[in-house]
Scaffold this motif. Structure first.
Motif, short mmCIF file in Angstrom:
data_model
loop_
_atom_site.label_atom_id
_atom_site.label_comp_id
_atom_site.label_asym_id
_atom_site.label_seq_id
_atom_site.Cartn_x
_atom_site.Cartn_y
_atom_site.Cartn_z
N LEU A 9 7.44 33.95 41.47
CA LEU A 9 8.08 33.06 42.45
C LEU A 9 7.82 33.57 43.86
O LEU A 9 7.91 34.76 44.13
CB LEU A 9 9.58 32.96 42.20
CG LEU A 9 9.99 32.47 40.82
CD1 LEU A 9 11.51 32.38 40.73
CD2 LEU A 9 9.37 31.13 40.50
N ARG A 10 7.56 32.65 44.76
CA ARG A 10 7.34 32.98 46.16
C ARG A 10 8.31 32.16 47.00
O ARG A 10 8.73 31.07 46.61
CB ARG A 10 5.90 32.65 46.60
CG ARG A 10 4.83 33.32 45.78
CD ARG A 10 4.77 34.83 46.10
NE ARG A 10 3.75 35.49 45.33
CZ ARG A 10 3.99 36.30 44.33
NH1 ARG A 10 5.21 36.52 43.94
NH2 ARG A 10 3.02 36.89 43.68
N ASP A 11 8.66 32.66 48.15
CA ASP A 11 9.49 31.93 49.11
C ASP A 11 10.84 31.51 48.54
O ASP A 11 11.34 30.43 48.84
CB ASP A 11 8.76 30.70 49.66
CG ASP A 11 7.46 31.08 50.36
OD1 ASP A 11 7.43 32.14 51.00
OD2 ASP A 11 6.50 30.31 50.23
N LEU A 12 11.41 32.33 47.68
CA LEU A 12 12.74 32.07 47.16
C LEU A 12 13.57 33.32 47.39
O LEU A 12 13.25 34.39 46.87
CB LEU A 12 12.69 31.72 45.67
CG LEU A 12 14.01 31.38 45.00
CD1 LEU A 12 14.65 30.14 45.62
CD2 LEU A 12 13.81 31.14 43.50
N SER A 13 14.60 33.20 48.22
CA SER A 13 15.45 34.36 48.46
C SER A 13 16.65 34.29 47.53
O SER A 13 17.13 33.21 47.20
CB SER A 13 15.91 34.40 49.92
OG SER A 13 16.63 33.23 50.25
N PHE A 14 17.11 35.43 47.09
CA PHE A 14 18.19 35.51 46.12
C PHE A 14 19.44 36.09 46.77
O PHE A 14 19.37 37.05 47.52
CB PHE A 14 17.77 36.38 44.93
CG PHE A 14 16.66 35.77 44.13
CD1 PHE A 14 16.93 34.82 43.17
CD2 PHE A 14 15.34 36.13 44.35
CE1 PHE A 14 15.92 34.24 42.43
CE2 PHE A 14 14.32 35.56 43.61
CZ PHE A 14 14.61 34.61 42.65
N ARG A 15 20.58 35.45 46.44
CA ARG A 15 21.88 35.91 46.91
C ARG A 15 22.84 35.94 45.73
O ARG A 15 22.96 34.94 45.01
CB ARG A 15 22.44 34.96 47.97
CG ARG A 15 21.69 34.97 49.28
CD ARG A 15 22.38 34.08 50.32
NE ARG A 15 22.70 32.75 49.85
CZ ARG A 15 21.88 31.69 49.90
NH1 ARG A 15 20.66 31.84 50.38
NH2 ARG A 15 22.27 30.51 49.47
N ALA A 16 23.51 37.06 45.56
CA ALA A 16 24.50 37.16 44.49
C ALA A 16 25.56 36.09 44.69
O ALA A 16 25.98 35.82 45.81
CB ALA A 16 25.14 38.55 44.49
N GLY A 17 25.95 35.44 43.60
CA GLY A 17 26.95 34.39 43.65
C GLY A 17 26.38 33.00 43.82
O GLY A 17 27.08 32.01 43.64
N SER A 18 25.10 32.88 44.18
CA SER A 18 24.47 31.57 44.33
C SER A 18 24.06 31.03 42.97
O SER A 18 23.94 31.77 41.99
CB SER A 18 23.24 31.66 45.24
OG SER A 18 23.63 31.78 46.58
#
Length: 118
Positions: free
Chosen positions: A53-62
């Protein structure tokens, strides 16, 4: 000669348990070093390999939605999804999403039953 990729199935994490036919053959944690995410839905958890995966930022709880291939690693019977596509779906009504999954499955079962009866 490469084998063709099978068509996918809409699943929730709760569908992925050892007795599920899919298991037979919200983000809790993410490691950028290993590109492994752990997603949770109720009591169900799944590891997701996000290295493609590219250009996908991850945030806990999302809340995230992924499309990919499910790999079962033996002997520990551990499932890891090799994600090909992923997106953040924060704001989705999960109850409505689960209801739509049930309706799609019901429709598909009726269509399959109609074909078998013909």
């Amino acid at each position: 000669m490469e084998s063709a990729v099978k068509s996918g199935a809409l699943l929730s994490l709760e569908d992925l348990h050892p007795s599920s036919p899919f298991f037979a053959d919200g983000l809790q944690e993410y490691s950028s070093e290993t590109a492994l995410a752990i997603i949770v839905d109720g009591s169900a958890k799944l590891k997701v390999n996000t290295n493609h995966l590219r250009d996908l930022s991850f945030r806990a709880g999302s809340i995230y939605q992924f499309i990919g291939e499910l790999h079962i690693h033996q002997p520990e019977n551990e499932a890891i999804l090799q994600a090909r596509v992923g997106r953040n779906v924060d704001g989705i009504d999960l109850n409505l999403y689960h209801q739509s999954l049930q309706l799609v499955r019901q429709f598909q079962a009726e269509r399959t039953g109609n074909r078998m009866a013909q």
